[in-house]
Design an enzyme around this catalytic site. Structure first.
Site, PDB file in Angstrom:
ATOM      1  N   ARG A  43      16.097 -16.450  -2.250  1.00 25.73           N
ATOM      2  CA  ARG A  43      16.943 -17.364  -3.021  1.00 25.73           C
ATOM      3  C   ARG A  43      18.419 -16.990  -3.037  1.00 25.73           C
ATOM      4  NH1 ARG A  43      14.880 -20.896  -6.765  1.00 25.73           N
ATOM      5  NH2 ARG A  43      12.629 -20.976  -6.930  1.00 25.73           N
ATOM      6  N   VAL A  85      11.147 -21.015  -1.086  1.00 26.19           N
ATOM      7  CA  VAL A  85       9.970 -20.941  -0.205  1.00 26.19           C
ATOM      8  C   VAL A  85       8.899 -21.961  -0.572  1.00 26.19           C
ATOM      9  CG1 VAL A  85      10.285 -18.520   0.412  1.00 26.19           C
ATOM     10  CG2 VAL A  85       8.905 -19.097  -1.598  1.00 26.19           C
ATOM     11  N   GLU A 203      -2.925   8.654  -9.799  1.00 23.71           N
ATOM     12  CA  GLU A 203      -1.521   8.783  -9.393  1.00 23.71           C
ATOM     13  C   GLU A 203      -0.701   9.450 -10.494  1.00 23.71           C
ATOM     14  OE1 GLU A 203      -0.019   5.363  -6.744  1.00 23.71           O
ATOM     15  OE2 GLU A 203      -1.141   4.376  -8.325  1.00 23.71           O
ATOM     16  N   HIS A 227      -7.949  -2.369  -3.094  1.00 23.67           N
ATOM     17  CA  HIS A 227      -7.966  -1.126  -2.309  1.00 23.67           C
ATOM     18  C   HIS A 227      -9.273  -0.328  -2.475  1.00 23.67           C
ATOM     19  CE1 HIS A 227      -3.838  -2.009  -1.712  1.00 23.67           C
ATOM     20  NE2 HIS A 227      -3.367  -1.486  -2.817  1.00 23.67           N
ATOM     21  N   LYS A 325      -2.366   5.393 -13.521  1.00 25.56           N
ATOM     22  CA  LYS A 325      -0.962   5.804 -13.353  1.00 25.56           C
ATOM     23  C   LYS A 325      -0.643   6.934 -14.337  1.00 25.56           C
ATOM     24  CE  LYS A 325       0.618   2.318 -10.671  1.00 25.56           C
ATOM     25  NZ  LYS A 325       0.896   2.602  -9.265  1.00 25.56           N
TER      26      LYS A 325
HETATM   27  C1  BG6 Z   1      -0.044  -0.424  -4.112  1.00 29.02           C
HETATM   28  C2  BG6 Z   1      -0.087  -0.556  -5.611  1.00 29.02           C
HETATM   29  O1  BG6 Z   1      -0.738  -1.479  -3.514  1.00 29.02           O
HETATM   30  O2  BG6 Z   1      -0.623   0.816  -3.748  1.00 29.02           O
HETATM   31  C3  BG6 Z   1       0.654   0.593  -6.267  1.00 29.02           C
HETATM   32  O3  BG6 Z   1       0.517  -1.791  -5.996  1.00 29.02           O
HETATM   33  C4  BG6 Z   1       0.111   1.919  -5.776  1.00 29.02           C
HETATM   34  O4  BG6 Z   1       0.577   0.513  -7.687  1.00 29.02           O
HETATM   35  C5  BG6 Z   1       0.069   1.944  -4.256  1.00 29.02           C
HETATM   36  O5  BG6 Z   1       0.953   2.952  -6.266  1.00 29.02           O
HETATM   37  C6  BG6 Z   1      -0.626   3.187  -3.726  1.00 29.02           C
HETATM   38  O6  BG6 Z   1      -0.518   3.251  -2.333  1.00 29.02           O
HETATM   39  P1  BG6 Z   1       0.479   4.278  -1.641  1.00 29.02           P
HETATM   40  O7  BG6 Z   1       0.405   3.963  -0.197  1.00 29.02           O
HETATM   41  O8  BG6 Z   1       1.839   4.012  -2.216  1.00 29.02           O
HETATM   42  O9  BG6 Z   1      -0.044   5.626  -2.021  1.00 29.02           O
END
Ligand code: BG6
Length: 455
Positions: A43, A85, A203, A227, A325
């Protein structure tokens, strides 16, 4: 074929952090040796030059490992078009400017996937167009079905690429090699020998300025719907006849179809969010005090659930998926725990030896097999030892590899229509139970092991 690459959402975080760096890697590796027209659409009312400056800064920030010459080469291929888009005329103009047979990449918030795909349909995209859609693929099963329906009216399924960069991670790909190129693992890869499987992606990262997206997604939609279920599918699938998109998708879909959602939500699922704490040397506030977070949404930053795969191979084996997280340590691994041996001739020492454990570790990638061996002292004592291999870093990042496949028109590392819908079928009952507060939203201090203890 003269491919072009059209990024919708070309000034977004994903483009700057992952797509442009991935393309730069491909230039540096010589995968892209001929110029490719890369057209970003967004945009902002920018010129090509302004866009190139933005891209240069992003590349310096996120692709410092790529030689500057390769980054500059890519920058020279970049063009920019400002537009909406979801407006067919804007998209038509963008496709004309890009030329060639485009890969159209939707690097957009998932709330605009549907109107964007509908607008694309009105443009009559060139034959051979590939459409790549980021995750999460909608917010629920109904969304995923709608998206699939529009996609199928736009291009054939083998030209749709539902991105999941975990499929391009070395350890995830290695599951294929480990299982299907060796004799030793496959005979024991089943309910007869395995006690349980844990798929863990803890994480230390917090929100990283992504509240706008994350607070509307949460850990379940962000990680466990896509994932982690993809990892489960690769761990649990039957041997494919070939490693092409069709066979892989079919075998993964079989597994996902067999996954039974948790029966007892309070027992089999955990949701939580972090409170103030210290992660390494970073001080994090309460999640609800982070900028952009709306506390009353009740978004979880930690999600866990245990499911079973109801088929011959896996009946009775719990698969636990967990991700959160702001945890105390980065633990990215798939852990396969074996059953105890049927008879132990050794004098049991307390509860007896731990059963064998196979650990597939991501980033840094490695594999270890923890075993019981004869001790060095008493000839019949047991000691825990590990056969371990550390894998060297891969030349391309996961996004680099995905983009290579995408530009080659290969969909083997993509999620199929059926898989996307099955994954929502699995998590929808969990989302519903959580929305109805059937499962309490727990707290865990940032920097801790999470509400459920160590992984
Ligand atoms: C992403 C998520 O798809 O994958 C994130 O949105 C996450 O929250 C990330 O941190 C983890 O993957 P990578 O490759 O950054 O370790």
């Amino acid at each position: 074929m003269n491919r072009s690459f059209v990024v919708l959402g070309g000034t977004g975080d994903l483009t700057g952090r992952l797509l442009l760096p991935g393309l730069a890697e491909l230039v540096a590796a010589g995968v892209l040796d001929e110029p490719v027209a890369v057209l970003a659409v967004s945009r902002e009312d920018w010129s090509d030059e302004e866009y190139r400056d933005w891209a240069r800064t992003r590349l310096a920030e996120h692709a410092g490992r790529v030689p500057e010459a390769a980054r500059e080469r890519l920058i020279g291929w970049l063009g920019y078009r400002h537009g909406d888009v979801t407006v067919p005329a804007d998209l038509r103009a963008a496709l004309e400017r890009a030329g060639g047979v485009p890969v159209v990449y939707l690097a957009l918030p998932n709330t605009v996937f549907l109107p964007t795909l509908e607008a694309l349909r009105e443009c009559e995209v060139p034959e051979g167009t590939v459409v790549a859609v980021e995750k999460p693929f909608g917010r629920n099963l109904a969304d995923a079905r709608n998206l699939n329906e529009v996609l199928h009216r736009l291009v054939p399924e083998d030209q749709v690429f539902r991105t999941d960069h975990f499929l391009a991670m070395q350890t995830v790909l290695n599951i294929l090699g480990l299982r299907f190129a060796n004799r030793v693992f496959e005979p024991v890869w089943n309910a007869q020998h395995l006690e349980r499987v844990d798929i863990v992606f803890d994480e230390t990262l917090g929100l990283e300025g992504r509240a706008g997206y994350y607070d509307t997604a949460g850990a379940l939609r962000d990680m466990l719907q896509n994932h982690l279920l993809q990892m489960l599918a690769v761990v649990a699938m039957e041997p494919p006849a070939a490693l092409d998109a069709r066979s892989l998708a079919a075998r993964k879909a079989d597994v996902l179809r067999a996954v039974r959602p948790p029966r007892d939500m309070r027992r089999d699922t955990v949701r939580a969010r972090y409170t103030a704490g210290t992660v390494g040397d970073r001080q994090l506030p309460d999640y609800t005090a982070e900028r952009g977070v709306q506390a009353d949404r009740g978004t979880e930053t930690y999600a866990e659930y245990t499911v079973e795969v109801d088929n011959w191979r896996w009946a009775g084996v719990p698969f636990r998926l967990r991700s959160g997280k702001a945890l105390g340590a980065d633990r990215h691994e798939i852990v396969l725990r074996f059953k105890p041996v049927p008879h132990l001739a050794f004098e049991p020492d307390g509860a007896g030896p731990e059963p064998d454990v196979l650990r597939l570790r991501l980033d840094p990638d490695g594999i270890s097999l923890e075993l019981n061996l004869n001790g060095a002292g008493d000839p019949f004592d047991l000691e825990r030892r590990s056969l371990a291999v550390d894998l060297p870093p891969t030349p391309l990042s996961a996004y680099g590899l995905l983009l290579e496949e995408l530009l080659a028109g290969e969909a083997a590392l993509s999620i199929s229509d059926v898989e996307a819908e099955e994954s929502w079928r699995i998590v929808e009952p969990i989302l519903a139970a959580w929305a109805a507060d059937e499962v309490p939203l727990l707290d865990y201090p940032a920097g801790s092991d999470g509400p459920a203890g160590p992984a």
